[in-house]
Write a protein that holds these residues in place. Structure first.
Motif, PDB file in Angstrom:
ATOM      1  N   ALA A  27       0.825  -1.201   0.000  1.00  0.00           N
ATOM      2  CA  ALA A  27       0.000   0.000   0.000  1.00  0.00           C
ATOM      3  C   ALA A  27       0.863   1.256   0.000  1.00  0.00           C
ATOM      4  O   ALA A  27       0.553   2.242  -0.679  1.00  0.00           O
ATOM      5  CB  ALA A  27      -0.931  -0.008   1.217  1.00  0.00           C
ATOM      6  N   HIS A  28       1.970   1.232   0.747  1.00  0.00           N
ATOM      7  CA  HIS A  28       2.884   2.380   0.775  1.00  0.00           C
ATOM      8  C   HIS A  28       3.496   2.615  -0.604  1.00  0.00           C
ATOM      9  O   HIS A  28       3.604   3.765  -1.065  1.00  0.00           O
ATOM     10  CB  HIS A  28       3.981   2.143   1.806  1.00  0.00           C
ATOM     11  N   GLN A  29       3.882   1.538  -1.290  1.00  0.00           N
ATOM     12  CA  GLN A  29       4.469   1.674  -2.619  1.00  0.00           C
ATOM     13  C   GLN A  29       3.456   2.253  -3.608  1.00  0.00           C
ATOM     14  O   GLN A  29       3.801   3.090  -4.457  1.00  0.00           O
ATOM     15  CB  GLN A  29       4.977   0.319  -3.108  1.00  0.00           C
ATOM     16  N   LEU A  30       2.203   1.836  -3.481  1.00  0.00           N
ATOM     17  CA  LEU A  30       1.158   2.391  -4.346  1.00  0.00           C
ATOM     18  C   LEU A  30       0.928   3.863  -4.046  1.00  0.00           C
ATOM     19  O   LEU A  30       0.672   4.667  -4.949  1.00  0.00           O
ATOM     20  CB  LEU A  30      -0.147   1.604  -4.153  1.00  0.00           C
ATOM     21  N   ARG A  31       1.004   4.224  -2.774  1.00  0.00           N
ATOM     22  CA  ARG A  31       0.813   5.623  -2.369  1.00  0.00           C
ATOM     23  C   ARG A  31       1.910   6.505  -2.970  1.00  0.00           C
ATOM     24  O   ARG A  31       1.654   7.618  -3.432  1.00  0.00           O
ATOM     25  CB  ARG A  31       0.804   5.703  -0.845  1.00  0.00           C
ATOM     26  N   GLU A  32       3.157   5.980  -2.968  1.00  0.00           N
ATOM     27  CA  GLU A  32       4.264   6.729  -3.569  1.00  0.00           C
ATOM     28  C   GLU A  32       4.051   6.881  -5.076  1.00  0.00           C
ATOM     29  O   GLU A  32       4.317   7.937  -5.646  1.00  0.00           O
ATOM     30  CB  GLU A  32       5.583   5.993  -3.296  1.00  0.00           C
ATOM     31  N   TYR A  88      -5.336  12.444  -2.870  1.00  0.00           N
ATOM     32  CA  TYR A  88      -6.116  11.257  -2.560  1.00  0.00           C
ATOM     33  C   TYR A  88      -5.585  10.621  -1.283  1.00  0.00           C
ATOM     34  O   TYR A  88      -4.384  10.536  -1.070  1.00  0.00           O
ATOM     35  CB  TYR A  88      -6.025  10.262  -3.724  1.00  0.00           C
ATOM     36  N   GLY A  89      -6.465  10.182  -0.400  1.00  0.00           N
ATOM     37  CA  GLY A  89      -6.074   9.467   0.807  1.00  0.00           C
ATOM     38  C   GLY A  89      -5.129  10.267   1.677  1.00  0.00           C
ATOM     39  O   GLY A  89      -5.357  11.433   1.981  1.00  0.00           O
ATOM     40  N   SER A  90      -4.009   9.643   2.068  1.00  0.00           N
ATOM     41  CA  SER A  90      -3.054  10.311   2.944  1.00  0.00           C
ATOM     42  C   SER A  90      -2.376  11.494   2.267  1.00  0.00           C
ATOM     43  O   SER A  90      -1.782  12.341   2.940  1.00  0.00           O
ATOM     44  CB  SER A  90      -1.989   9.316   3.411  1.00  0.00           C
ATOM     45  N   GLY A  91      -2.466  11.582   0.941  1.00  0.00           N
ATOM     46  CA  GLY A  91      -1.916  12.730   0.221  1.00  0.00           C
ATOM     47  C   GLY A  91      -2.628  14.027   0.551  1.00  0.00           C
ATOM     48  O   GLY A  91      -2.142  15.113   0.218  1.00  0.00           O
ATOM     49  N   PRO A 184     -16.403   4.308   2.342  1.00  0.00           N
ATOM     50  CA  PRO A 184     -15.340   3.444   1.794  1.00  0.00           C
ATOM     51  C   PRO A 184     -15.214   2.154   2.577  1.00  0.00           C
ATOM     52  O   PRO A 184     -15.200   2.159   3.803  1.00  0.00           O
ATOM     53  CB  PRO A 184     -14.081   4.316   1.934  1.00  0.00           C
ATOM     54  N   SER A 185     -15.129   1.027   1.875  1.00  0.00           N
ATOM     55  CA  SER A 185     -14.957  -0.269   2.531  1.00  0.00           C
ATOM     56  C   SER A 185     -13.486  -0.599   2.712  1.00  0.00           C
ATOM     57  O   SER A 185     -13.084  -1.219   3.693  1.00  0.00           O
ATOM     58  CB  SER A 185     -15.639  -1.369   1.715  1.00  0.00           C
ATOM     59  N   VAL A 186     -12.667  -0.193   1.751  1.00  0.00           N
ATOM     60  CA  VAL A 186     -11.223  -0.396   1.830  1.00  0.00           C
ATOM     61  C   VAL A 186     -10.560   0.912   1.442  1.00  0.00           C
ATOM     62  O   VAL A 186     -10.961   1.560   0.484  1.00  0.00           O
ATOM     63  CB  VAL A 186     -10.760  -1.508   0.862  1.00  0.00           C
ATOM     64  N   MET A 187      -9.555   1.326   2.225  1.00  0.00           N
ATOM     65  CA  MET A 187      -8.964   2.620   1.948  1.00  0.00           C
ATOM     66  C   MET A 187      -7.532   2.682   2.447  1.00  0.00           C
ATOM     67  O   MET A 187      -7.049   1.784   3.143  1.00  0.00           O
ATOM     68  CB  MET A 187      -9.792   3.729   2.604  1.00  0.00           C
ATOM     69  N   ASP A 188      -6.855   3.744   2.082  1.00  0.00           N
ATOM     70  CA  ASP A 188      -5.505   4.032   2.553  1.00  0.00           C
ATOM     71  C   ASP A 188      -5.507   4.045   4.081  1.00  0.00           C
ATOM     72  O   ASP A 188      -6.294   4.761   4.700  1.00  0.00           O
ATOM     73  CB  ASP A 188      -5.114   5.414   1.998  1.00  0.00           C
ATOM     74  N   PRO A 189      -4.653   3.236   4.733  1.00  0.00           N
ATOM     75  CA  PRO A 189      -4.680   3.182   6.194  1.00  0.00           C
ATOM     76  C   PRO A 189      -4.319   4.499   6.871  1.00  0.00           C
ATOM     77  O   PRO A 189      -4.621   4.694   8.046  1.00  0.00           O
ATOM     78  CB  PRO A 189      -3.652   2.090   6.529  1.00  0.00           C
ATOM     79  N   ASP A 190      -3.680   5.425   6.134  1.00  0.00           N
ATOM     80  CA  ASP A 190      -3.306   6.719   6.712  1.00  0.00           C
ATOM     81  C   ASP A 190      -4.211   7.855   6.228  1.00  0.00           C
ATOM     82  O   ASP A 190      -3.883   9.026   6.393  1.00  0.00           O
ATOM     83  CB  ASP A 190      -1.852   7.049   6.365  1.00  0.00           C
ATOM     84  N   ALA A 191      -5.341   7.502   5.620  1.00  0.00           N
ATOM     85  CA  ALA A 191      -6.250   8.523   5.106  1.00  0.00           C
ATOM     86  C   ALA A 191      -6.920   9.290   6.251  1.00  0.00           C
ATOM     87  O   ALA A 191      -7.056   8.780   7.364  1.00  0.00           O
ATOM     88  CB  ALA A 191      -7.317   7.868   4.230  1.00  0.00           C
ATOM     89  N   PRO A 192      -7.367  10.527   5.989  1.00  0.00           N
ATOM     90  CA  PRO A 192      -8.000  11.329   7.027  1.00  0.00           C
ATOM     91  C   PRO A 192      -9.288  10.699   7.568  1.00  0.00           C
ATOM     92  O   PRO A 192     -10.010   9.996   6.854  1.00  0.00           O
ATOM     93  CB  PRO A 192      -8.306  12.652   6.307  1.00  0.00           C
ATOM     94  N   ILE A 193      -9.552  10.977   8.843  1.00  0.00           N
ATOM     95  CA  ILE A 193     -10.785  10.556   9.511  1.00  0.00           C
ATOM     96  C   ILE A 193     -11.447  11.812  10.068  1.00  0.00           C
ATOM     97  O   ILE A 193     -10.802  12.608  10.756  1.00  0.00           O
ATOM     98  CB  ILE A 193     -10.506   9.560  10.644  1.00  0.00           C
TER      99      ILE A 193
END
Length: 220
Positions: A27-32, A88-91, A184-193
């Motif tokens: 997931a980290h590699q995809l985020r990068e 997107y997500g943690s970005g 969202p059912s599945v998402m970036d684990p570091d995404a905002p809450i």
């Protein structure tokens, strides 16, 4: 017996069960790759869904087969480069200061939308009026944000994208707190809450998940 055990062939690496650490690393590699513009938001979302469904290492490997290895020096981004692609997500997390910390509507209306920066704590008060908070293009000063709502004979509408979580904890008194759309059912684990807390007296707080403009254009 020892000879029989020595003849057992160890399982292929691709058949090994994936651990949480393996999934998080992918997931980290995809985020990068998303941040570098190698994947667009839809591709990132699709692959991220597959990451957290994967049970073996063999299911994870194809998801990054066309991406540079972690810490690779291939095509580094120029200094100061900022991708024009949607965040997107943690970005969405930023170290910049918030652009607004409250909204008040008394027998009128107020809104926050576009590329605004949400503070760790945001206050919204609507008295016989309406407030619209659109988070689809927002950035966040902190991973977890609390939106405190006071709604008296009015309404507060919160529009959320599909890459953040919105958790509602409000107290309705002859009013209501509601969530529409598919969270969202599945998402970036570091995404905002985003936590929505507060009180609605003879009024309503409505949270709705909606697609972003670029997602609608892709579908059309």
């Amino acid at each position: 017996m020892l000879e029989a055990m020595s003849e057992i062939t160890p399982p292929d690496r691709e058949r090994m069960r994936a651990s949480d650490a393996d999934r998080d690393a992918t997931a980290h590699q995809l985020r990068e790759a998303l941040a570098e513009g190698r994947l667009d938001p839809d591709e990132h979302s699709e692959r991220l869904d597959s990451v957290y469904r994967a049970k073996t290492l063999g299911e994870l490997l194809p998801l990054t087969a066309d991406l540079p290895a972690p810490n690779s020096s291939a095509t580094p981004a120029p200094t100061g480069f900022r991708s024009p692609r949607p965040l997107y997500g943690s970005g969405r997390l930023t170290d910049q200061g918030p652009t607004s910390s409250f909204a008040v509507a008394v027998m009128g209306g107020a809104d926050r939308s576009g590329s605004w920066i949400v503070p760790p704590v945001f206050s919204a008060a609507a008295v016989m009026g309406g407030i619209e908070l659109d988070l689809r293009e927002a950035r966040f000063a902190q991973r977890e944000t609390t939106v405190w709502v006071l709604c008296v004979m009015g309404g507060v509408s919160i529009t959320a994208p599909d890459d953040i979580q919105v958790r509602v904890h409000g107290l309705p008194i002859m009013g209501g707190f509601g969530v529409r759309g598919a969270p969202p059912s599945v998402m970036d684990p570091d995404a905002p809450i985003v936590h929505v807390r507060g009180i609605a007296v003879m009024g309503g707080v409505d949270v709705q998940y909606r697609k972003r403009r670029h997602q609608k254009e892709i579908e059309d």
